[in-house]
Enzyme design. Structure first.
Site, short mmCIF file in Angstrom:
data_model
loop_
_atom_site.label_atom_id
_atom_site.label_comp_id
_atom_site.label_asym_id
_atom_site.label_seq_id
_atom_site.Cartn_x
_atom_site.Cartn_y
_atom_site.Cartn_z
N HIS A 1 -3.53 -16.80 -6.40
CA HIS A 1 -4.51 -16.07 -5.59
C HIS A 1 -5.83 -16.82 -5.41
O HIS A 1 -6.73 -16.32 -4.75
CB HIS A 1 -4.79 -14.71 -6.25
CG HIS A 1 -5.47 -14.89 -7.58
ND1 HIS A 1 -4.85 -15.46 -8.66
CD2 HIS A 1 -6.73 -14.61 -7.98
CE1 HIS A 1 -5.70 -15.51 -9.67
NE2 HIS A 1 -6.85 -15.00 -9.30
N ASP B 1 0.84 -1.19 0.00
CA ASP B 1 0.00 0.00 0.00
C ASP B 1 0.88 1.25 0.00
O ASP B 1 1.54 1.55 0.99
CB ASP B 1 -0.90 -0.05 1.24
CG ASP B 1 -1.83 1.15 1.35
OD1 ASP B 1 -1.88 1.95 0.39
OD2 ASP B 1 -2.51 1.27 2.39
N GLU C 1 -5.42 -19.78 -18.36
CA GLU C 1 -5.99 -20.55 -17.27
C GLU C 1 -7.06 -21.44 -17.91
O GLU C 1 -8.13 -20.95 -18.25
CB GLU C 1 -6.60 -19.62 -16.22
CG GLU C 1 -7.07 -20.38 -14.99
CD GLU C 1 -8.02 -19.57 -14.13
OE1 GLU C 1 -8.17 -19.91 -12.96
OE2 GLU C 1 -8.64 -18.62 -14.63
N ASP D 1 -7.41 -15.21 -18.15
CA ASP D 1 -8.36 -15.72 -17.17
C ASP D 1 -9.37 -16.68 -17.81
O ASP D 1 -9.92 -16.37 -18.87
CB ASP D 1 -9.10 -14.50 -16.58
CG ASP D 1 -9.93 -14.86 -15.37
OD1 ASP D 1 -9.34 -15.27 -14.36
OD2 ASP D 1 -11.17 -14.73 -15.44
N ASP E 1 -1.48 -0.86 -4.05
CA ASP E 1 -1.61 -0.03 -5.24
C ASP E 1 -0.34 -0.04 -6.08
O ASP E 1 0.67 -0.63 -5.69
CB ASP E 1 -1.99 1.41 -4.84
CG ASP E 1 -1.10 1.93 -3.71
OD1 ASP E 1 0.13 1.74 -3.81
OD2 ASP E 1 -1.64 2.47 -2.72
N ASP F 1 -4.07 3.87 2.41
CA ASP F 1 -5.53 3.78 2.53
C ASP F 1 -6.01 2.35 2.79
O ASP F 1 -7.21 2.07 2.76
CB ASP F 1 -6.23 4.35 1.27
CG ASP F 1 -5.97 3.52 0.04
OD1 ASP F 1 -5.15 2.57 0.12
OD2 ASP F 1 -6.59 3.79 -1.01
N ASN G 1 -0.12 4.48 -0.41
CA ASN G 1 -0.68 5.75 0.07
C ASN G 1 -1.46 5.60 1.39
O ASN G 1 -2.19 6.50 1.78
CB ASN G 1 -1.57 6.40 -1.01
CG ASN G 1 -2.81 5.56 -1.30
OD1 ASN G 1 -2.96 4.45 -0.77
ND2 ASN G 1 -3.70 6.08 -2.12
C1 GLC Z 1 -10.14 -17.05 -12.49
C2 GLC Z 1 -9.48 -16.15 -11.50
C3 GLC Z 1 -10.36 -16.03 -10.30
C4 GLC Z 1 -11.68 -15.44 -10.74
C5 GLC Z 1 -12.30 -16.24 -11.89
C6 GLC Z 1 -13.39 -15.48 -12.56
O1 GLC Z 1 -10.28 -18.35 -11.99
O2 GLC Z 1 -8.20 -16.62 -11.20
O3 GLC Z 1 -9.78 -15.28 -9.29
O4 GLC Z 1 -12.56 -15.40 -9.67
O5 GLC Z 1 -11.36 -16.53 -12.88
O6 GLC Z 1 -12.88 -14.40 -13.30
CA CA Z 2 -3.40 2.32 -1.38
#
Ligand code: GLC
Ligand code: CA
Length: 541
Positions: free
Chosen positions: A310, A24, A239, A198, A32, A28, A26
């Protein structure tokens, strides 16, 4: 200019940044672009030469940016388009490529296309999405519930493979394909070096199947997007939940589709689904890796090497012992994956041994998938509530999305940059943070740097062939021994799982030299392995 060689992609080491939680700049409470820029020297020093940046585009963030409302602008939470341009140039100054996330299957319901599309059937944008008078399938969306949502204004249902706020684009419509091509061009003109695509296999679908992805029509669409001449040098990773045939077709050198895909089979080990745990068998992971190494070699494919992202709890928390043996597990898995043939991907925090937190209640979670599941269970009551919380702690995507703990300074949210953060700090941040890891005698990042430097220095590791040496025998051997070779040159890698055992290695002191272990007490040329030991040898004669 050097001729383009696809194998040069094997020299990449990619680091994934989840911008909301990285740093972060700034104060908040939200990560970023300014924060990212402040960490580029750190990434360079780690040995990274490419960054995959999860979406920073304008978004109402029902799914944290995977619901894009403007593909050509940056969300104010992260900065401005100028900040992004600066990020690209700062990365390039350091020889680091930028691979940006590209969400092609769906937009946000707040994208102007959808806002128009839902107004009436003859709106010019209506056909940008997928509409039906009555739901033609029983598809459930990936975050729970029906994948079809009613729209009063037109009296129709629209398809959303993910959240209600993420309507699927209609890839059959040539206008949609043209729009998305121009989004790709927009980012290429700004200087990005590639795209992480994605859920790309969702752009091809067939009502006659029980899943929403993988229809062969996707190949032509992907080819239209990336198969253009000028794009052959950019890096694209999809993906895709594809089978072997799909992968050969998507990533074949002659296909003009993608450079590579993420292959997720090893993520399935030790669980029934996201929430339900199964007994974990190390050899299952080993066998999967081995299988895909041979498959990639046979089909001339570039493979991706990763344990975390993630959408997953930290791998060491799910498949190892992140308490007594956190350092050992983190370094063992690093050696196990990143000394194979392929392109390493590291997820933020993984490099200093981050592990899933222990949040006490659902209030600590923000993720739409987790919240939907919990709400569903509150009604369905398939499990007692404490059990549902255990499942959430086991499988939730938020397990790896908490703000990165850079330092020991509590006042700045352990160096994240703010005390009050959009998602609570990791409950284990005091114990697991970069500063503390660096000072430790057993430093995960110390091992990562050594490992990545070795990878960089060794052509055998980057380009050599793979052969498994621990394949025969019965039962769960709990170790993975493999050889990498390039001409006469050879490297032997042995990783042991969670028990002490004797492992026969085809190395001797006359012909081999010991390169590294994660265990300072490991005795080279010894068959005795402690739990989670790694040993690497190189042939000298
Ligand atoms: C992919 C992303 C995931 C997202 C999904 C829908 O699996 O990695 O984080 O929720 O697509 O866009
Ligand atoms: Ca920030």
């Amino acid at each position: 200019m050097k001729n383009f060689d696809r194998n040069d992609f094997l020299d990449m080491v990619v680091y994934q940044i989840y911008p909301r939680s990285f740093c972060d700049g700034n104060g908040d409470g939200i990560g970023d672009i300014k924060g990212i820029i402040s960490k580029l020297d750190y990434l360079k020093d780690l040995g990274v030469n490419a960054v995959w940046l999860s979406p920073c585009y304008k978004s109402p963030k029902y799914d944290n940016g995977y619901d894009v409302s403007d593909y050509r602008d940056i969300d104010p939470d992260y900065g401005t388009l100028d900040d992004m341009k600066r990020l690209i140039s700062e990365l390039h100054k350091r020889g680091i490529k930028l691979i940006t996330d590209f969400v092609a299957n769906h937009t946000s319901s707040e994208h102007k296309w959808f806002k128009e599309a839902k107004k009436s059937k003859d709106n010019p944008y209506h056909d940008y999405y997928i509409w039906e008078k009555t739901p033609p399938t029983k598809w459930t969306c990936c975050f729970g519930g029906s994948a079809w949502e009613y729209n009063e204004e037109t009296g129709e249902y629209y398809l959303h493979s993910f959240a209600v706020q993420q309507p699927d684009l209609n890839w059959k419509n040539p206008k949609v394909r043209e729009e998305m091509r121009s989004v790709v061009d927009f980012w290429l003109d700004l200087g990005v070096d590639g795209f992480r695509c994605d859920v790309l296999d969702y752009i091809g679908k067939n009502y006659a199947t029980d899943h929403m992805h993988g229809d062969p029509s996707m190949h032509a669409y992907i080819n239209e997007l990336f198969g253009r001449d000028k794009l052959s040098r950019i890096f694209t990773v999809g993906e895709c939940q594809s089978d072997e045939k799909d992968i050969r077709e998507i990533c074949g050198e002659d296909r003009g589709e993608l450079t590579t895909v993420f292959q997720f089979e090893h993520f399935g080990v030790g669980r029934k689904d996201r929430w339900i745990k199964y007994p974990f068998a190390f050899d299952d992971v080993k066998n999967i890796l081995s299988k895909w190494q041979y498959f990639s070699a046979k089909n001339g494919l570039l493979y991706t090497l990763f344990t975390d992202n993630h959408d997953q709890p930290y791998f060491i928390s799910r498949t190892g012992n992140d308490r007594e043996y956190r350092y050992e597990c983190a370094t063992m898995y690093a050696a196990m994956f990143y000394l194979l043939k392929g392109i390493p991907f590291i997820y933020q925090g993984q490099e200093f041994g981050s592990a899933s937190p222990e949040y006490p209640s659902i209030d600590y979670y923000d993720d739409i998938e987790t919240r939907n599941y919990y709400a569903y269970q509150e009604k369905a009551k398939e499990y007692p509530r404490y059990e549902v919380m255990n499942q959430v702690r086991f499988g939730s995507r938020d397990n790896s999305r908490h703000p990165v703990a850079w330092s020991e300074d509590e006042k700045t949210g352990y160096g994240f940059g703010s005390e009050k953060t959009w998602l609570p700090l990791n409950s284990r941040a005091k114990e697991i943070n970069l500063e503390r890891d660096k000072k430790s005698e057993k430093s995960v990042i110390g091992f990562y740097k050594k490992l990545l430097a070795y990878r960089k220095s060794s052509e055998v590791i980057r380009r050599g062939d793979f052969k498994e040496l621990s394949a025969d025998g019965e039962g769960n051997k709990g170790c993975f021994v493999f050889e990498r070779s390039l001409g006469e040159k050879k490297v032997v890698v042995a990783v042991n799982f969670d028990r002490e055992q004797t492992i026969e290695l085809p190395v001797n002191e006359e012909e081999y030299k010991f390169i590294m272990s994660n265990n300072p007490a490991y005795k080279p040329f010894n068959k005795q392995f402690s739990a989670f030991d790694v040993a690497v040898y190189e042939k000298t004669k």
